[in-house]
Design a protein around this motif. Sequence first.
Motif, PDB file in Angstrom:
ATOM      1  N   ILE A  26       0.846  -1.199   0.000  1.00  8.33           N
ATOM      2  CA  ILE A  26       0.000   0.000   0.000  1.00  8.33           C
ATOM      3  C   ILE A  26       0.877   1.243   0.000  1.00  8.33           C
ATOM      4  N   VAL A  27       1.815   1.286   0.934  1.00  2.32           N
ATOM      5  CA  VAL A  27       2.686   2.457   1.063  1.00  2.32           C
ATOM      6  C   VAL A  27       3.519   2.658  -0.188  1.00  2.32           C
ATOM      7  N   ALA A  28       4.050   1.580  -0.750  1.00  2.00           N
ATOM      8  CA  ALA A  28       4.853   1.689  -1.970  1.00  2.00           C
ATOM      9  C   ALA A  28       4.019   2.231  -3.125  1.00  2.00           C
ATOM     10  N   THR A  29       2.780   1.811  -3.222  1.00  2.00           N
ATOM     11  CA  THR A  29       1.888   2.309  -4.266  1.00  2.00           C
ATOM     12  C   THR A  29       1.618   3.791  -4.076  1.00  2.00           C
ATOM     13  N   LEU A  30       1.348   4.189  -2.838  1.00  2.00           N
ATOM     14  CA  LEU A  30       1.052   5.596  -2.553  1.00  2.00           C
ATOM     15  C   LEU A  30       2.283   6.491  -2.688  1.00  2.00           C
ATOM     16  N   ALA A  31       3.466   5.927  -2.517  1.00  2.00           N
ATOM     17  CA  ALA A  31       4.697   6.724  -2.615  1.00  2.00           C
ATOM     18  C   ALA A  31       4.903   7.273  -4.022  1.00  2.00           C
ATOM     19  N   ALA A  32       4.282   6.642  -4.997  1.00  2.00           N
ATOM     20  CA  ALA A  32       4.460   7.046  -6.393  1.00  2.00           C
ATOM     21  C   ALA A  32       3.506   8.163  -6.817  1.00  2.00           C
ATOM     22  N   ALA A  33       2.633   8.618  -5.910  1.00  2.00           N
ATOM     23  CA  ALA A  33       1.634   9.626  -6.283  1.00  2.00           C
ATOM     24  C   ALA A  33       1.335  10.542  -5.106  1.00  2.00           C
ATOM     25  N   ASP A  34       0.683  11.656  -5.398  1.00  2.00           N
ATOM     26  CA  ASP A  34       0.223  12.540  -4.329  1.00  2.00           C
ATOM     27  C   ASP A  34      -0.924  11.892  -3.572  1.00  2.00           C
ATOM     28  N   LYS A  35      -1.831  11.266  -4.325  1.00  2.00           N
ATOM     29  CA  LYS A  35      -2.950  10.534  -3.732  1.00  2.00           C
ATOM     30  C   LYS A  35      -3.434   9.513  -4.752  1.00  2.00           C
ATOM     31  N   ALA A  36      -4.174   8.528  -4.272  1.00  2.00           N
ATOM     32  CA  ALA A  36      -4.705   7.494  -5.165  1.00  2.00           C
ATOM     33  C   ALA A  36      -6.078   7.079  -4.670  1.00  2.00           C
ATOM     34  N   GLU A  37      -6.934   6.755  -5.611  1.00  2.00           N
ATOM     35  CA  GLU A  37      -8.267   6.302  -5.255  1.00  2.00           C
ATOM     36  C   GLU A  37      -8.197   4.893  -4.661  1.00  2.00           C
ATOM     37  N   PHE A  38      -9.037   4.649  -3.681  1.00  2.00           N
ATOM     38  CA  PHE A  38      -9.095   3.372  -2.979  1.00  2.00           C
ATOM     39  C   PHE A  38      -9.125   2.202  -3.968  1.00  2.00           C
ATOM     40  N   ALA A  39     -10.000   2.264  -4.956  1.00  2.00           N
ATOM     41  CA  ALA A  39     -10.146   1.161  -5.910  1.00  2.00           C
ATOM     42  C   ALA A  39      -8.860   0.926  -6.703  1.00  2.00           C
ATOM     43  N   PHE A  40      -8.152   1.986  -7.031  1.00  2.00           N
ATOM     44  CA  PHE A  40      -6.889   1.846  -7.759  1.00  2.00           C
ATOM     45  C   PHE A  40      -5.868   1.084  -6.906  1.00  2.00           C
ATOM     46  N   VAL A  41      -5.758   1.466  -5.642  1.00  2.00           N
ATOM     47  CA  VAL A  41      -4.813   0.790  -4.750  1.00  2.00           C
ATOM     48  C   VAL A  41      -5.219  -0.670  -4.579  1.00  2.00           C
ATOM     49  N   ARG A  42      -6.510  -0.906  -4.348  1.00  2.00           N
ATOM     50  CA  ARG A  42      -7.021  -2.273  -4.190  1.00  2.00           C
ATOM     51  C   ARG A  42      -6.648  -3.146  -5.385  1.00  2.00           C
ATOM     52  N   ASP A  43      -6.898  -2.625  -6.589  1.00  2.00           N
ATOM     53  CA  ASP A  43      -6.622  -3.402  -7.794  1.00  2.00           C
ATOM     54  C   ASP A  43      -5.124  -3.557  -8.039  1.00  2.00           C
ATOM     55  N   THR A  44      -4.360  -2.543  -7.724  1.00  2.00           N
ATOM     56  CA  THR A  44      -2.914  -2.591  -7.946  1.00  2.00           C
ATOM     57  C   THR A  44      -2.245  -3.630  -7.060  1.00  2.00           C
ATOM     58  N   ILE A  45      -2.656  -3.690  -5.787  1.00  2.00           N
ATOM     59  CA  ILE A  45      -1.993  -4.639  -4.884  1.00  2.00           C
ATOM     60  C   ILE A  45      -2.754  -5.965  -4.756  1.00  2.00           C
ATOM     61  N   GLU A  46      -3.871  -6.076  -5.456  1.00  2.00           N
ATOM     62  CA  GLU A  46      -4.624  -7.323  -5.582  1.00  2.00           C
ATOM     63  C   GLU A  46      -5.120  -7.873  -4.241  1.00  2.00           C
ATOM     64  N   VAL A  47      -5.907  -7.034  -3.557  1.00  2.00           N
ATOM     65  CA  VAL A  47      -6.554  -7.459  -2.312  1.00  2.00           C
ATOM     66  C   VAL A  47      -8.030  -7.082  -2.380  1.00  2.00           C
ATOM     67  N   SER A  48      -8.794  -7.592  -1.442  1.00  2.00           N
ATOM     68  CA  SER A  48     -10.221  -7.268  -1.373  1.00  2.00           C
ATOM     69  C   SER A  48     -10.414  -5.912  -0.693  1.00  2.00           C
ATOM     70  N   ASP A  49     -11.612  -5.368  -0.836  1.00  2.00           N
ATOM     71  CA  ASP A  49     -11.956  -4.114  -0.159  1.00  2.00           C
ATOM     72  C   ASP A  49     -11.731  -4.222   1.345  1.00  2.00           C
ATOM     73  N   SER A  50     -12.184  -5.326   1.938  1.00  2.00           N
ATOM     74  CA  SER A  50     -12.091  -5.459   3.395  1.00  2.00           C
ATOM     75  C   SER A  50     -10.643  -5.551   3.860  1.00  2.00           C
ATOM     76  N   VAL A  51      -9.814  -6.270   3.126  1.00  2.00           N
ATOM     77  CA  VAL A  51      -8.391  -6.361   3.487  1.00  2.00           C
ATOM     78  C   VAL A  51      -7.741  -4.986   3.389  1.00  2.00           C
ATOM     79  N   LEU A  52      -8.008  -4.283   2.292  1.00  2.00           N
ATOM     80  CA  LEU A  52      -7.422  -2.954   2.130  1.00  2.00           C
ATOM     81  C   LEU A  52      -7.911  -2.018   3.229  1.00  2.00           C
ATOM     82  N   SER A  53      -9.184  -2.049   3.542  1.00  2.00           N
ATOM     83  CA  SER A  53      -9.740  -1.189   4.595  1.00  2.00           C
ATOM     84  C   SER A  53      -9.051  -1.416   5.928  1.00  2.00           C
TER      85      SER A  53
END
Length: 105
Positions: A26-53
């Motif tokens: 999660i942190v590595a994904t966010l480090a590449a941008a100012d901000k990211a939408e929840f769904a983008f992070v979820r899909d990028t790191i391949e986890v469910s909504d509940s796991v990401l939450s």
Amino acid sequence: MTDPYHGTHPRHALDEVMHAPVRFSIVATLAAADKAEFAFVRDTIEVSDSVLSRQVATLEKAGHVAVTKGYIGKRPRTWLALTPAGRTAFAAHCQALRAIAGNGG
């Protein structure tokens, strides 16, 4: 005599909160941008909504991630961003990992 629990090995600089694989992703994904939408992070790191939450809540509690909620039109959206402290912690964590890898562990 060196305190065996507070030595000089680079592993002591690892951030225990972000060390978990999903949280690190999660942190590595966010480090590449100012901000990211929840769904983008979820899909990028391949986890469910509940796991990401759950993992974002842990990162937010530690002060590493900021969560912003809003709308695009009538659709609710959640954005995630590293806080300045989160960016600093991520850089230090990565530096510690490089030191461990470079020193052969």
